[in-house]
Design an enzyme around this catalytic site. Structure first.
Site, PDB file in Angstrom:
ATOM      1  N   GLU A 130       0.470 -86.267  46.439  1.00  0.00           N
ATOM      2  CA  GLU A 130       1.784 -86.750  46.870  1.00  0.00           C
ATOM      3  C   GLU A 130       2.516 -85.729  47.731  1.00  0.00           C
ATOM      4  O   GLU A 130       3.584 -86.040  48.273  1.00  0.00           O
ATOM      5  CB  GLU A 130       2.648 -87.141  45.660  1.00  0.00           C
ATOM      6  CG  GLU A 130       3.257 -85.984  44.876  1.00  0.00           C
ATOM      7  CD  GLU A 130       2.328 -85.447  43.795  1.00  0.00           C
ATOM      8  OE1 GLU A 130       2.791 -84.666  42.943  1.00  0.00           O
ATOM      9  OE2 GLU A 130       1.137 -85.810  43.803  1.00  0.00           O
TER      10      GLU A 130
ATOM     11  N   ASN B 136      -1.432 -81.057  47.469  1.00  0.00           N
ATOM     12  CA  ASN B 136      -1.530 -80.652  46.069  1.00  0.00           C
ATOM     13  C   ASN B 136      -2.590 -81.511  45.363  1.00  0.00           C
ATOM     14  O   ASN B 136      -3.109 -82.470  45.944  1.00  0.00           O
ATOM     15  CB  ASN B 136      -0.160 -80.803  45.399  1.00  0.00           C
ATOM     16  CG  ASN B 136       0.222 -82.251  45.191  1.00  0.00           C
ATOM     17  OD1 ASN B 136       0.038 -83.085  46.065  1.00  0.00           O
ATOM     18  ND2 ASN B 136       0.756 -82.560  44.032  1.00  0.00           N
TER      19      ASN B 136
ATOM     20  N   CYS C 113      -2.665 -83.940  43.272  1.00  0.00           N
ATOM     21  CA  CYS C 113      -2.479 -85.407  43.150  1.00  0.00           C
ATOM     22  C   CYS C 113      -2.110 -86.067  44.458  1.00  0.00           C
ATOM     23  O   CYS C 113      -1.852 -87.277  44.501  1.00  0.00           O
ATOM     24  CB  CYS C 113      -1.423 -85.693  42.092  1.00  0.00           C
ATOM     25  SG  CYS C 113      -1.932 -85.222  40.435  1.00  0.00           S
TER      26      CYS C 113
END
Length: 599
Positions: free
Chosen positions: A294, A290, A292
């Site tokens: 994580e 995704n 970001c």
């Protein structure tokens, strides 16, 4: 925008964030938002009234912070997704395939989801296709088209359109990809990461040659020299790839490092480790994350997010009896797991492929936020063995409670459809869990294939009183933040750290104790060490930015990424202030478009 009074907001910025991002029409304060969300999520339960009350208690006082899409979208009459982020499917190397991928991403972003794309399936610049004989312009050229599409969606008033673009370390256009964001005016809606293999890291260590390759069946005969077998996105098994160029591995690595040092991108993802430690190693292959990072996700994978606000579990801060109530955290986790599991059944999906994948795996991402403030309340320096021991104990508590809760849910509602009782327990992460959990999985299965992720929690941490974000250290004790609220309306807001504020109220304006430490005062090793102890108990990944001083030597900087690999991390992202990107935070004025926050 008219001010709303009567809500229990810790700071003015909390109220502004709520009004701008999460308040539904007619809601008078945050408690009505919590009630709306609790009622909507509980509606999928057999006993909705019972679970509405429990979910409302879960949300109260900002103890549990659902992902922003859940807060904004649950219970409203609009076509939105409650999932923060998605990975898109393999991009077919044709104009039809590329623009179909763009369309799927646009539909996903229109409903509020960030997206991750792997561009490694696109032919390198200058090569010809076997079928049409056309000359490829390369993946980076098409990224510009996606970037424009994202910007158009953002300008129409939809939520941020953040995207992740990944490219393999052995793709022939990797050097162009690495340099793509040196111009600050291009690809502004993309985060970039190079996906790195164990073989590449070994080649860097040995200073050996590194072939850049592409699947032979997609190239004209005679293109390239020599052939190797490689795993490649879009294929179920290793395929013959033609060698189009050979570089020195260490020179390519240095090029990645120089770009990251100078303009903060690309990041690095350790792809073999991500796949080796994937709980669903037996039925899916991951190639991107995704926006970001994580959440390493398979094609059309998604995750709904939520974070436990550790600050709300600190008892008697700054005293000799200061402590973190781990029992209360452990008791909260099963309700949070059930809440996020119910979101999967409640949410709409932009694409049917996303719905099928989400319900086949039932991935959730339960994490934490407020870690740095919690350590300060307890008198612990972020870079100390005591702090790391506590952080690991907290994450282990959350992890084990989450897996036990998912076992109980599987017994009640059934295991996730792709659960395979003979192979799932053999995954490296699951094999390290306590014996009672492994026995429970063997007996009943799991409701959710993955349970844990530590997200950046940008806006929801502001909503909860500007608690420190995720596992990040505090950025500054006091600053002004300029928020763009929509259209041309902006507001400059005073923001203070809650631990700092409480200390000043109690003890005045004297010198702060040494456990008050900010991100830029910590060494890169301190950042890495904290991320590493938490990653041991996280089955997905962690969003973390390692802050690097502007005068940090390049040779030392390059070692940060080697150290991340040695510590077992799944990826590494750094930020060093530079003339191109500027500083991530200015303590006097911090400019931020609120629609571009992480959640």
């Amino acid at each position: 925008m008219a001010a709303v009074t009567g809500a229990p907001f810790p700071q003015e910025i909390s109220r502004i964030v709520w009004e701008s991002k999460y308040r539904a029409p007619g809601e008078a304060d945050i408690r009505e938002t919590w009630r709306r969300v609790a009622q909507a999520v509980a509606s999928v339960e057999v006993e909705p009234a019972l679970w509405q009350d429990r979910f409302l208690d879960l949300l109260a006082d900002f103890k549990f912070l659902p992902g922003g899409r859940i807060l904004a979208g649950a219970g409203i009459r609009r076509q939105v997704t409650l999932f923060n982020c998605f990975a898109m499917g393999p991009m077919e190397d044709s104009l039809d395939g590329i623009f179909e991928a763009l369309k799927e991403g646009a539909l996903t972003m229109q409903q509020g989801g960030g997206v991750g794309y792997d561009f490694s399936t696109l032919r390198p610049r200058g090569t010809r296709a076997e079928s049409a004989g056309t000359v490829a312009s390369g993946p980076v050229s098409f990224m510009h088209i996606f970037d424009v599409g994202c910007a158009v969606l953002l300008s129409t008033g939809s939520r941020r359109g953040a995207m992740m673009a990944t490219l393999r370390c052995d793709h022939p256009d990797v050097e162009e990809f690495v340099e793509a964001k040196r111009d600050p005016q291009v690809l502004r809606n993309f985060n970039l990461s190079v996906t790195v293999s164990d073989a590449f890291m070994a080649a860097v260590e040995q200073d050996s040659d590194w072939p850049l390759v592409f699947p032979a069946e997609q190239l004209t005969p005679g293109c390239g020299e020599g052939s190797v077998l490689r795993d490649w996105p879009g294929y179920d098994k290793p395929v013959p790839c033609r060698i189009l160029k050979t570089v020195r591995a260490r020179q390519l690595w240095d090029r990645i490092m120089h770009a990251t040092y100078e303009v903060a991108e690309p990041g690095v993802l350790f792809l073999d480790r991500i796949n080796r430690l994937n709980n669903l190693h037996y039925c899916e292959r991951i190639h991107t994350t995704n926006p970001c990072s994580e959440l390493p996700l398979p094609p059309y994978g998604a995750c709904d997010l939520g974070s436990i606000n550790l600050v709300r579990f600190v008892r008697e801060p700054f005293s000799d009896r200061a402590r973190l109530d781990l029992d209360a955290i452990a008791a909260l986790v099963p309700v949070a797991v059930r809440f996020l599991d119910d979101v999967i059944d409640l949410s709409g999906f932009p694409l049917e492929k996303q719905r099928r994948r989400a319900r086949a795996t039932r991935r959730i991402g339960l994490g934490l936020t407020g870690l740095a403030d919690t350590l300060i309340f307890l008198g612990l320096h972020y870079d100390s063995d005591a702090a790391r021991r506590l952080a690991e104990k907290v994450m282990a508590t959350i992890c084990h409670a989450a897996y036990r809760a998912s076992i109980a849910l599987a017994r009640e509602k059934g295991a996730f459809p792709l659960f395979e009782p003979r192979v799932y327990p053999q995954g490296p992460f699951v094999a390290r869990l306590p014996q009672d959990i492994r026995d429970g999985i063997a007996a009943h299965g799991l409701r959710n294939s993955h349970l844990l992720a530590i997200a950046p929690t940008g806006s929801i941490s502001l909503l909860a009183g500007n608690v420190s974000s995720g596992l990040e250290p505090v950025f500054a004790w006091r600053y002004q933040r300029r928020l763009q609220l929509g259209g041309r309306e902006c507001r400059l807001v005073e923001v203070t750290d809650p631990a700092w504020s409480l200390w000043r109220r109690r003890y005045g304006d004297g010198a702060l104790p040494d456990f008050f430490v900010t991100a830029t005062e910590l060494s890169p090793e301190a950042h890495l060490a904290m991320q590493a102890v938490l990653q041991r108990h996280v089955d997905s990944a962690i969003s973390k930015t390692i802050h690097i001083p502007e005068d940090y030597p390049f040779e030392a900087f390059r070692d940060v990424y080697h150290r991340a690999y040695e510590l077992g991390l799944k990826g590494c992202t750094t930020y060093r202030p530079n003339p191109v990107r500027g500083s991530v935070l200015v303590t006097e004025r911090h400019c931020c478009d609120i629609d571009r926050e992480g959640d």
